[in-house]
Scaffold this motif. Structure first.
Motif, mmCIF file in Angstrom:
data_model
loop_
_atom_site.group_PDB
_atom_site.id
_atom_site.type_symbol
_atom_site.label_atom_id
_atom_site.label_comp_id
_atom_site.label_asym_id
_atom_site.label_seq_id
_atom_site.Cartn_x
_atom_site.Cartn_y
_atom_site.Cartn_z
ATOM 1 N N VAL A 129 13.162 28.265 8.933
ATOM 2 C CA VAL A 129 13.915 29.644 8.473
ATOM 3 C C VAL A 129 12.775 30.580 8.080
ATOM 4 O O VAL A 129 12.065 30.619 7.300
ATOM 5 C CB VAL A 129 14.589 29.096 7.078
ATOM 6 N N GLU A 144 12.041 35.091 7.231
ATOM 7 C CA GLU A 144 12.625 36.258 6.853
ATOM 8 C C GLU A 144 12.749 37.303 8.134
ATOM 9 O O GLU A 144 13.529 37.996 8.357
ATOM 10 C CB GLU A 144 11.881 37.010 5.552
ATOM 11 N N ILE A 186 9.795 27.113 5.328
ATOM 12 C CA ILE A 186 10.501 28.429 5.268
ATOM 13 C C ILE A 186 9.245 29.446 5.237
ATOM 14 O O ILE A 186 8.096 29.038 4.775
ATOM 15 C CB ILE A 186 11.009 28.493 4.098
ATOM 16 N N VAL A 229 16.530 35.954 7.425
ATOM 17 C CA VAL A 229 17.177 35.737 6.338
ATOM 18 C C VAL A 229 16.472 36.426 4.845
ATOM 19 O O VAL A 229 15.337 36.102 4.844
ATOM 20 C CB VAL A 229 17.121 34.080 5.668
ATOM 21 N N LEU A 264 21.113 27.154 0.008
ATOM 22 C CA LEU A 264 19.941 26.674 -0.971
ATOM 23 C C LEU A 264 20.701 25.765 -1.738
ATOM 24 O O LEU A 264 21.517 26.184 -2.504
ATOM 25 C CB LEU A 264 19.426 28.096 -1.368
ATOM 26 N N ILE A 267 23.788 31.981 2.742
ATOM 27 C CA ILE A 267 23.104 33.110 3.093
ATOM 28 C C ILE A 267 22.709 33.323 4.472
ATOM 29 O O ILE A 267 22.626 32.221 5.225
ATOM 30 C CB ILE A 267 21.566 33.032 2.234
ATOM 31 N N MET A 304 17.696 22.289 1.326
ATOM 32 C CA MET A 304 18.285 23.461 2.130
ATOM 33 C C MET A 304 19.212 22.886 3.047
ATOM 34 O O MET A 304 18.536 21.942 3.731
ATOM 35 C CB MET A 304 17.255 24.321 2.614
ATOM 36 N N ARG A 340 13.430 33.392 -3.053
ATOM 37 C CA ARG A 340 14.573 32.578 -3.574
ATOM 38 C C ARG A 340 14.263 31.043 -3.336
ATOM 39 O O ARG A 340 15.002 30.047 -4.305
ATOM 40 C CB ARG A 340 15.846 32.838 -2.663
ATOM 41 N N ALA A 341 13.533 30.623 -2.183
ATOM 42 C CA ALA A 341 13.441 29.058 -2.146
ATOM 43 C C ALA A 341 12.244 28.761 -2.701
ATOM 44 O O ALA A 341 11.300 29.370 -2.551
ATOM 45 C CB ALA A 341 13.710 28.779 -0.712
ATOM 46 N N GLU A 365 24.880 37.701 1.924
ATOM 47 C CA GLU A 365 25.404 36.653 1.210
ATOM 48 C C GLU A 365 26.854 36.638 1.710
ATOM 49 O O GLU A 365 27.512 37.726 1.316
ATOM 50 C CB GLU A 365 25.224 36.358 -0.204
ATOM 51 N N ILE A 373 14.190 35.130 1.652
ATOM 52 C CA ILE A 373 14.195 33.849 1.320
ATOM 53 C C ILE A 373 13.206 33.209 0.768
ATOM 54 O O ILE A 373 13.142 32.135 0.062
ATOM 55 C CB ILE A 373 14.706 33.104 2.742
ATOM 56 N N THR A 374 11.938 33.835 1.148
ATOM 57 C CA THR A 374 10.776 33.096 0.563
ATOM 58 C C THR A 374 10.487 33.505 -1.087
ATOM 59 O O THR A 374 9.907 32.630 -1.840
ATOM 60 C CB THR A 374 9.550 33.823 1.091
#
Ligand code: PEP
Ligand code: MG
Length: 604
Positions: free
Chosen positions: A183, A185, A162, A208, A232, A5, A221, A214-215, A600, A211-212
């Motif tokens: 990391v 957003e 993150i 990113v 991820l 990503i 990571m 997705r992770a 991505e 990302i909050t």
């Protein structure tokens, strides 16, 4: 290999570790009407909240001074300034009195407007200052409404942190020993969290997307802060790859820092100047840490971002003198205000323009606001009595503007002479080469200016008709476009014919793939963010001038961006460690890639 990503590289380095997702407590501000006799107590409550917030910031400053030094202290200095800003403090008190509304609501309204005004700015630096305001907003409201306190869990073991965005306070609350990487957003290279990450030596990737979501805390990571990519739940192969890159990077960093006090000289003895771009006095710490030879660009407008009006001559003189003395004996190139465009306006009555980059900006403002220009020129001239100062005019389009600027300078010199105030009578006067028209007139301009400084950030946007802040057309913003190289070459040749030196203070000066081309074309000075200096110095010290010249000649023969990039890669390969060279500048993306938007990419 896994799906990578991509985001914005915010602090270089590699890490692999467990995710820790930072989540904030919600903050609800409820409006409450006051009886007139409740007003004094409400104002006391607000002042107490401000006082508590100030003490917390001062305590943080002390703590951070031990881990990060001056840079971190400076960031929180900005927070103290916001906490004392009359636009915030006095306006809130006035609002409480006049509208009979609770202070949390009034304060929240004022500071949210300030924050949103900046977060919409096209300029990344300005937009990032919105995060400082948000930090102060949460801190003060934490003392006025329930549930608003800044609360971060103690980290138990080293993790990849993150968050949607990280404010400087949140970054400072984290134990750097336990943070493997950041990391986020939001944010970008110039966000304070990124600056802090770089000074702590912690890799970071910003911007990113989602990302909050997705992770999860506890997932694994892999982070590459050098190219701005994260993986991820990476598989074994990816983990091994990142671990090996981490070792190579650590070795490269050690090697680069050893160059700090060495000159930027090619293997066959051709020396170039490497200097730093500076926006605030707090940047001076990095200037020294990374071994810059003086300041190649002081963007004076940034010193006064949080001012409602530009300061008087004495205040400007004190600020410029401070930087000149800190840089001494090296020289400082002070650029007159580049107001307008995407930067701060000139007072509250600044006109809104349809095309601000093509509008009332930089030297155009200075030449029409003669008092403002006179004041700044006097302040700069006075600072020249305390070290080596050079003067730089931004956005010159042709000879008329250069001549008018020099006439204004002469008037400022004359007024100081009359008052018997000391300044450097031989102060060198240069111009930014950032308009295609100036490049076309380079030979005539070089006759009347003492030096030229290529402002590629603007030169590229004006030459390629690509708004430098618009992500939708970012794929067209290419430093290695043949049209850009040809203009740069023409400027360098014209300047040298007239015995003038040429520098470059746009971001292109920090692009490792451009270094050999620029050295080969004969660029005399490179000025950039201080943390990019070691990489560029390493490339210069790893090639001969003859090799750089061959690289430039070949690159100039190319007629496409891809062709130029290929030549640059071939020559640069191995000069810095393949790792960095390969990652920093992928072969240009197409418009189709740019509109894809999910960030991505499949890693090869
Ligand atoms: C440039 O345009 O390259 C430059 C250095 O000036 P600024 O980024 O401040 O416009
Ligand atoms: Mg510019």
């Amino acid at each position: 290999m896994d799906r990578m990503i991509s985001g914005i590289p915010a602090s270089p380095g590699f890490a692999v570790g467990e995710v820790h997702l930072l989540e904030r407590g919600s903050l609800t501000v409820e409006e409450r009407a006051l009886d007139p006799d409740e007003v004094p107590a409400e104002i006391d409550r607000f002042e107490l909240a401000l006082g508590l917030a100030r003490s917390e910031v001062k305590a943080l400053q002390k703590r951070i001074a031990q881990t990060m030094g001056e840079e971190g202290v400076g960031i929180f200095g900005v927070h103290l300034m916001i906490l004392q800003d009359p636009m915030v403090v006095e306006e809130t008190i006035k609002g409480v009195r006049e509208t009979l509304t609770n202070s949390a609501t009034v304060f929240n309204g004022i500071i949210t407007r300030m924050r949103d005004g900046l977060s919409n700015a096209a300029d990344e630096y300005l937009a990032q200052r919105a995060i400082d305001i948000e930090d102060v907003r949460r801190r003060v409201l934490g003392h006025l409404v329930p549930g608003g306190r800044l609360f971060l869990k103690q980290l138990q073991r080293p993790v990849v942190v993150i968050a949607r965005e990280l404010t400087p306070s949140e970054t400072a609350h984290l134990d750097p020993e336990k943070v493997l990487a950041f990391v986020t957003e939001a944010g970008g290279r110039t966000s304070h969290a990124a600056i802090m990450a770089r000074s702590l030596g912690v890799p970071a990737v910003a911007g990113v997307s989602r990302i909050t979501e997705r992770a999860r805390t506890g997932s694994l990571m892999a982070v590459d802060g050098t190219s701005g990519q994260v993986a991820l739940n990476p598989d074994e192969r990816t983990i091994k790859f990142f671990e090996s890159q981490k070792a190579v990077f650590a070795e490269l960093e050690r090697e680069l820092l050893k160059l700090k006090n060495l000159p930027a000289v090619t293997l066959d003895g051709r020396e170039v100047e490497l200097s730093a771009n500076v926006e605030t006095p707090m940047d001076m710490e990095s200037v020294i840490r990374y071994g810059a030879r003086g300041i190649g660009l002081l963007r004076t407008e940034y010193l006064y971002l949080d001012h409602e009006e530009l300061p008087c001559e004495d205040e400007q003189y004190a600020d410029y003198r401070d930087i000149v003395e800190k840089a001494s004996p090296d020289s400082v190139i002070i650029r007159t205000f580049d107001l307008g465009g995407d930067k701060i306006g000139v007072g509250p009555e600044s006109p809104l323009e349809g095309n601000p980059f093509l509008g009332w900006r930089a030297i155009r403002v200075s030449l029409s606001e003669t008092d403002l220009f006179h004041t700044q020129l006097r302040a700069i001239l006075r600072s020249s009595a305390h070290g080596s100062v050079k003067l730089l005019f931004p956005m010159i389009s042709g000879l008329e503007e250069l001549r008018q600027s020099k006439e204004a300078l002469e008037r400022a010199c004359e007024s100081l002479r009359e008052e018997g105030i000391a300044f450097d009578e031989d102060i060198p006067v240069g111009i930014m080469m950032e308009l295609p028209s100036a490049c076309a007139m380079a030979d005539s301009l070089a006759l009347e200016a003492d030096f030229l400084s290529l402002g590629t950030n603007d030169l590229i946007q004006y030459s390629l008709a690509v708004d430098r802040g618009n992500p939708r057309v970012a794929y067209l913003y290419q430093e290695l476009h043949p049209a850009i190289l040809r203009q740069i070459k023409a400027v360098i040749d014209a300047a040298h014919q007239h015995g003038r030196w040429v520098g470059m203070c746009g971001e292109m000066a920090a692009n490792p793939l451009a270094t050999m081309i620029l050295v080969g074309m004969g660029l005399d000075e490179f000025s950039m963010n201080p943390d990019s200096l070691p990489e560029i110095k390493k490339i210069i010290r790893s090639c001969t001038h003859a090799e750089a010249k061959a690289c430039a000649d070949e690159a100039l023969q190319e007629t496409t961006i891809e062709g130029v990039t290929r030549v640059a890669r071939r020559y640069t390969k191995g000069k810095l460690g393949d790792l960095i060279t390969e990652m920093l500048e992928p072969v240009p993306a197409s418009s189709a890639d740019a509109s894809d938007g999910n960030g991505e990419i499949e890693n090869a």
